[in-house]
Design a protein around this motif. Structure first.
Motif, PDB file in Angstrom:
ATOM      1  N   VAL A  16       0.511  -1.249   0.134  1.00 22.56           N
ATOM      2  CA  VAL A  16       0.607   0.161   0.008  1.00 22.56           C
ATOM      3  C   VAL A  16       1.264   1.008   0.113  1.00 22.56           C
ATOM      4  N   ILE A  17       0.493   2.819  -0.658  1.00 24.59           N
ATOM      5  CA  ILE A  17       0.914   3.581  -1.185  1.00 24.59           C
ATOM      6  C   ILE A  17       0.239   4.805  -0.971  1.00 24.59           C
ATOM      7  N   GLU A  18      -0.755   4.612  -0.842  1.00 19.85           N
ATOM      8  CA  GLU A  18      -1.660   5.656  -0.097  1.00 19.85           C
ATOM      9  C   GLU A  18      -2.988   5.072  -0.562  1.00 19.85           C
ATOM     10  N   THR A  19      -3.938   5.501   0.572  1.00 20.33           N
ATOM     11  CA  THR A  19      -5.603   5.272   0.465  1.00 20.33           C
ATOM     12  C   THR A  19      -6.441   6.492   0.762  1.00 20.33           C
ATOM     13  N   VAL A  20      -7.116   6.857  -0.229  1.00 21.65           N
ATOM     14  CA  VAL A  20      -8.236   7.785  -0.234  1.00 21.65           C
ATOM     15  C   VAL A  20      -9.630   7.261   0.371  1.00 21.65           C
ATOM     16  N   LEU A  21     -10.375   7.567   0.893  1.00 17.14           N
ATOM     17  CA  LEU A  21     -11.405   7.641   1.320  1.00 17.14           C
ATOM     18  C   LEU A  21     -12.956   8.651   1.036  1.00 17.14           C
ATOM     19  N   ILE A  22     -13.271   8.490   0.286  1.00 16.71           N
ATOM     20  CA  ILE A  22     -14.357   9.303  -0.220  1.00 16.71           C
ATOM     21  C   ILE A  22     -15.898   9.838   0.961  1.00 16.71           C
ATOM     22  N   VAL A  23     -16.205  10.114   1.039  1.00 14.83           N
ATOM     23  CA  VAL A  23     -17.501  10.289   2.045  1.00 14.83           C
ATOM     24  C   VAL A  23     -17.851  11.178   2.043  1.00 14.83           C
ATOM     25  N   GLY A  24     -18.724  11.556   1.930  1.00 15.28           N
ATOM     26  CA  GLY A  24     -20.047  12.290   2.047  1.00 15.28           C
ATOM     27  C   GLY A  24     -21.319  12.202   1.252  1.00 15.28           C
ATOM     28  N   THR A  25     -22.398  12.569   1.095  1.00 12.77           N
ATOM     29  CA  THR A  25     -23.810  12.537   0.686  1.00 12.77           C
ATOM     30  C   THR A  25     -24.034  13.988  -1.053  1.00 12.77           C
ATOM     31  N   GLY A  26     -24.786  12.520  -1.180  1.00 11.89           N
ATOM     32  CA  GLY A  26     -25.403  13.378  -2.789  1.00 11.89           C
ATOM     33  C   GLY A  26     -24.189  14.197  -3.575  1.00 11.89           C
ATOM     34  N   ARG A  27     -23.485  15.038  -4.142  1.00 12.55           N
ATOM     35  CA  ARG A  27     -22.689  16.007  -4.456  1.00 12.55           C
ATOM     36  C   ARG A  27     -21.759  16.530  -4.458  1.00 12.55           C
ATOM     37  N   VAL A  28     -21.660  16.395  -3.352  1.00  5.83           N
ATOM     38  CA  VAL A  28     -20.885  17.102  -2.143  1.00  5.83           C
ATOM     39  C   VAL A  28     -19.933  15.841  -1.876  1.00  5.83           C
ATOM     40  N   LYS A  29     -18.560  15.560  -2.630  1.00  5.61           N
ATOM     41  CA  LYS A  29     -18.214  14.751  -1.730  1.00  5.61           C
ATOM     42  C   LYS A  29     -16.351  14.541  -0.941  1.00  5.61           C
ATOM     43  N   THR A  30     -15.791  14.740   0.029  1.00  5.49           N
ATOM     44  CA  THR A  30     -14.821  14.467   0.368  1.00  5.49           C
ATOM     45  C   THR A  30     -13.540  14.174   0.291  1.00  5.49           C
ATOM     46  N   ARG A  31     -12.777  14.156   0.247  1.00  6.12           N
ATOM     47  CA  ARG A  31     -12.118  13.149  -0.756  1.00  6.12           C
ATOM     48  C   ARG A  31     -10.369  12.901   0.862  1.00  6.12           C
ATOM     49  N   ILE A  32     -10.218  11.836   1.690  1.00  3.44           N
ATOM     50  CA  ILE A  32      -9.855  12.397   3.090  1.00  3.44           C
ATOM     51  C   ILE A  32      -8.010  11.093   2.518  1.00  3.44           C
ATOM     52  N   VAL A  33      -7.306  11.441   2.365  1.00  4.77           N
ATOM     53  CA  VAL A  33      -6.267  10.348   1.628  1.00  4.77           C
ATOM     54  C   VAL A  33      -5.036  10.864   3.297  1.00  4.77           C
ATOM     55  N   PHE A  34      -4.776   9.370   3.405  1.00  3.86           N
ATOM     56  CA  PHE A  34      -3.470   8.451   4.534  1.00  3.86           C
ATOM     57  C   PHE A  34      -2.248   8.088   3.847  1.00  3.86           C
ATOM     58  N   ASP A  35      -1.440   7.845   3.849  1.00  4.68           N
ATOM     59  CA  ASP A  35      -0.529   6.997   3.535  1.00  4.68           C
ATOM     60  C   ASP A  35      -0.750   5.785   4.129  1.00  4.68           C
ATOM     61  N   ALA A  36       0.591   5.028   3.372  1.00  5.76           N
ATOM     62  CA  ALA A  36       1.160   3.963   3.631  1.00  5.76           C
ATOM     63  C   ALA A  36       0.635   2.827   5.739  1.00  5.76           C
ATOM     64  N   THR A  37       0.836   4.387   6.416  1.00  4.06           N
ATOM     65  CA  THR A  37       0.852   3.831   7.495  1.00  4.06           C
ATOM     66  C   THR A  37      -0.331   4.444   8.611  1.00  4.06           C
ATOM     67  N   GLY A  38      -0.970   4.637   7.563  1.00  5.02           N
ATOM     68  CA  GLY A  38      -2.389   5.545   7.664  1.00  5.02           C
ATOM     69  C   GLY A  38      -3.784   4.884   8.854  1.00  5.02           C
ATOM     70  N   VAL A  39      -4.295   5.065   9.567  1.00  2.45           N
ATOM     71  CA  VAL A  39      -5.258   4.696  10.511  1.00  2.45           C
ATOM     72  C   VAL A  39      -6.507   4.756  10.971  1.00  2.45           C
ATOM     73  N   VAL A  40      -7.723   4.779  10.660  1.00  2.00           N
ATOM     74  CA  VAL A  40      -8.582   5.204  11.248  1.00  2.00           C
ATOM     75  C   VAL A  40      -9.496   4.370  12.368  1.00  2.00           C
ATOM     76  N   ALA A  41      -9.660   5.027  13.057  1.00  2.00           N
ATOM     77  CA  ALA A  41     -10.408   4.584  14.238  1.00  2.00           C
ATOM     78  C   ALA A  41     -12.196   3.910  13.629  1.00  2.00           C
ATOM     79  N   LEU A  42     -12.499   2.799  14.848  1.00  2.00           N
ATOM     80  CA  LEU A  42     -14.097   2.439  14.778  1.00  2.00           C
ATOM     81  C   LEU A  42     -14.507   3.064  15.766  1.00  2.00           C
ATOM     82  N   PRO A  43     -16.178   3.011  16.310  1.00  2.00           N
ATOM     83  CA  PRO A  43     -16.122   3.366  16.538  1.00  2.00           C
ATOM     84  C   PRO A  43     -17.209   2.599  17.524  1.00  2.00           C
TER      85      PRO A  43
END
Length: 716
Positions: free
Chosen positions: A680-707
């Protein structure tokens, strides 16, 4: 009237011709229906004595008719005197004629079969009867010089022989073509009684019909004292497939199913020897549903840390010796799968063998019971302190390597130590969050410490320095050790998975997308472990209770669990030997902080809101309830965390908003960019509703929290 058919005459002529023949051909052979044959005419010998014997016995009745003929009377009288010797000679001659006639009939049948099957005319046929003379024991058919008999012709002739001469349960007729001598040999072969068991017969029949192996042969390998078969050897011709683990696994399942349940209640397992051309099926005790941590040392090697009972009664262990090719241990398992118990088992076994350890527990509830345990240097809970520990451990590794170089000694002469990082992704997520939302001093410190980079170096280089790493994670991922870690994961040769893995997780852990995906999660502690032969096997992890002797913990244990804890305590607590002042100072400071926290720390008592009581009681309770304290920030209490590259579309994760607060969002799409080797070199998470989308970029070591935490089977 010669044209009138006479059935009796025709039968008599046919019988005469069949028995004696009527025309002599070449080599004394007979000609019937213009077809040549090598079977000679039958000439009985018994009439030569049978007729005189009959006359001798009947001579008294003939004397009256020979009156006046002295010569005839004298001959009859002398013949009468020899009646018994003639009878004695006649009987064996009759028996011999009967045997010769049967042999001739057999020769006629064989002659006809050979001509019909092969098209060749035999030059000579001999048939030998059995001792009783009623069946043929052996026959030899000489063929013309250079006669060619094809396999199908030989097979057809063999079937004809079997049909004509039959067989029984005790013998059979076998045909062999001796091409060098131009002859066919028929032998009456005795059949040994089939004393095989029904299980052995079914295994042999199934293998013969399945075409799994070439030329399989099933033999009994072992029996118990009661005479019950407990093992089978299956021989086969060597092939490329026999060495494939996937092929072996499928054959193991098929053989166990064919053999069926054993009378002893034990299960079948298979040991493969493809280089020798056979496998061995044997019985092993059924996989237990629970194994308490044994108090005795099950392995005399003090550098083998046992932790589970595998299939086929194998003891699974972590080899922490310097010569080990699997120096570090990786445990993968969701919350509630038994990961913490395995860690406790390994650490208590290490302490019994004089190996100290230091642990990092970002959840503050997994390893807290080990704090103060003999051999435990410290248990670190704070994320920033954990980063400092990893850097201090890296400095210790460099100091040890320098000591080895300076003193010209072997790494095996240095004392061992174990570093435990449980819930690695939660810890990694907290480091990344502190690097984003912490104060300037914290950000600068984390950048200087670079814990992920230090950890990647440790995974690769710590082996030779006597430092062993124990890593606990929710799920396997290629980003465990940073983008530049290369073969770091390969150093974690001891691998354990609990619960069910995803397809990608199984491929990453075991190199096979089918292993570890159908674990019986109803049995706590059931999983897959890597055996000492490099193959994953089913294993039941040992149960080790929480060793914390705080009354709130201790009083909840049963008597047997308390006995386990008492029995595991080492006689002498292992001591730390630090080769760097950084690690020694860190451990001492962490112990001091822990002691101060225990002495001065306090937590508020829980507040119970009354239910079902009257309004007055509720009002009275409300008056006594103090103002609630502000809720802790989410980053201080991650339920779980996973690599960004492991997020799937539709999953809910926690993302920083504009104010630096963690808020739940649903991922609409995931884009993962990988290198040439699949990393893995890069990960992009795409979030948002409708036409408004947000791209969140993580590097190879990127970690996200879970609820919410991962549960057992959630990654199946």
């Amino acid at each position: 009237m010669s044209g009138t058919p006479d059935p009796l005459k025709d039968w008599a002529v046919a019988a005469w011709r069949d028995m004696f023949g009527d025309t002599t051909g070449p080599r004394g052979g007979q000609v019937r229906d213009d077809r040549p044959t090598g079977v000679r005419r039958f000439v009985p010998a018994s009439p030569l004595t049978a007729v005189p014997a009959a006359v001798a016995f009947y001579s008294p009745n003939l004397v009256a008719s020979a009156t006046g003929n002295a010569t005839a009377l004298d001959a009859l009288t002398q013949l009468h005197d020899y009646r018994w010797p003639l009878a004695v000679v006649t009987v064996p001659l009759i028996a011999a004629d009967i045997s010769r006639y049967r042999a001739r009939r057999w020769r006629q049948m064989l002659d006809s079969m050979v001509r019909q099957s092969t098209g060749h005319l035999p030059t000579k046929i001999t048939a030998t009867p059995t001792a009783g003379g009623r069946t043929m024991r052996r026959a030899r058919i000489t063929m013309p010089r250079g006669a060619v008999i094809r396999p199908k012709q030989l097979e057809e002739f063999s079937r004809s022989v079997e049909s004509a001469f039959g067989g029984s349960e005790s013998w059979a007729m076998t045909v062999r073509h001796d091409a060098r001598r131009d002859r066919l040999v028929i032998t009456r072969t005795p059949i040994a009684p089939d004393t095989r068991s029904e299980r052995q017969k079914s295994l042999q029949a199934a293998l013969d019909g399945a075409s799994i192996f070439s030329g399989p042969k099933v033999t009994v390998d072992s029996i118990d004292d009661s005479g019950i078969e407990t093992g089978y050897r299956v021989g086969f011709e060597k092939s490329m497939n026999a060495g494939s683990p996937g092929f072996q696994m499928k054959v193991d399942e098929a053989l166990a199913s064919l053999a069926g349940p054993h009378e002893s209640g034990r299960n079948w397992t298979t040991d493969w020897y493809p280089e020798r051309g056979y496998l061995v099926m044997r019985l092993v005790t059924a996989m237990p549903t629970r194994v308490d941590h044994p108090l005795e040392l099950v392995d005399e090697n003090l550098r083998h840390l046992p932790y589970a009972t595998g299939s086929a009664d194998r003891i699974m262990f972590w080899d922490v010796s310097t010569s080990s090719n699997k120096p570090h241990c990786l445990i993968v398992g969701p919350t509630g799968g038994g990961k913490t118990s395995v860690i406790r088992t390994l650490l208590t076994e290490a302490a019994r063998r004089g190996i100290p350890f230091v642990g990092v527990d970002p959840k503050m509830i997994e390893l807290d019971g080990l704090e103060g345990y003999p051999g435990c240097g410290a248990i670190i809970y704070d994320a920033l302190r954990a980063a400092m520990f990893v850097r201090a451990l890296h400095t210790e590794m460099m100091a040890r390597n320098a000591y080895i170089h300076q003193m010209k000694i072997e790494g095996s002469q240095l004392p061992l130590m174990i570093a435990v990082l449980d819930e690695f992704f939660i810890l990694s997520g907290k480091w990344q969050r502190l690097a984003k939302t912490g104060d300037d001093e914290t950000k600068a410190l984390l950048k200087e410490l670079d814990p992920l980079g230090a950890w990647a170096d440790l995974a690769v280089l710590a082996r030779s320095a006597g430092i062993r790493l124990l890593l606990g994670v929710q799920r396997p991922d290629a980003s465990l050790f940073g983008g530049a870690s290369g073969n770091a994961r390969d150093n974690f040769g001891t691998r354990i998975s609990l619960g069910n893995l995803s397809q990608d997780g199984a491929l990453m852990m075991w190199g096979d997308s089918t292993v570890g995906r159908e674990v019986d999660t109803s049995v706590k502690g059931r999983g897959i472990a890597l055996g000492d032969d490099g193959n994953p096997v089913d294993a039941q992890m040992w149960w080790t209770p929480n060793v914390d002797k705080h009354p709130n913990k201790w009083n909840q244990l049963s008597g047997s669990e308390k006995a386990i804890i008492e029995g595991l305590l080492p006689v002498e607590a292992p001591q730390f030997t630090c080769y760097s002042p950084e690690l020694a100072e860190f451990i001492e400071s962490e112990r001091a902080l822990a002691k101060r926290a225990r002495s001065h720390g306090s937590v508020p008592e829980p507040i119970v809101i009354g239910a079902g009581r009257g309004d007055e009681a509720a009002v009275s309770m409300a008056k006594r309830v103090p103002e609630p304290e502000p809720e802790p920030e989410l980053d201080d209490d991650f339920a779980d965390a996973i690599p960004a590259s492991s997020v799937t579309a539709g999953q809910t994760v926690l993302i920083d908003d504009e104010d630096g607060e963690l808020v739940p969002v649903t991922v609409d799409d995931v884009e993962v960019r990988r290198g040439r080797k699949g990393e893995v070199i890069e990960t992009v998470l795409i979030v948002g509703t409708g036409r408004v989308k947000t791209r969140i970029v993580f590097d190879a070591t990127g970690v996200v929290a879970l609820p919410d935490p991962d549960l057992v089977g959630a990654c199946a």
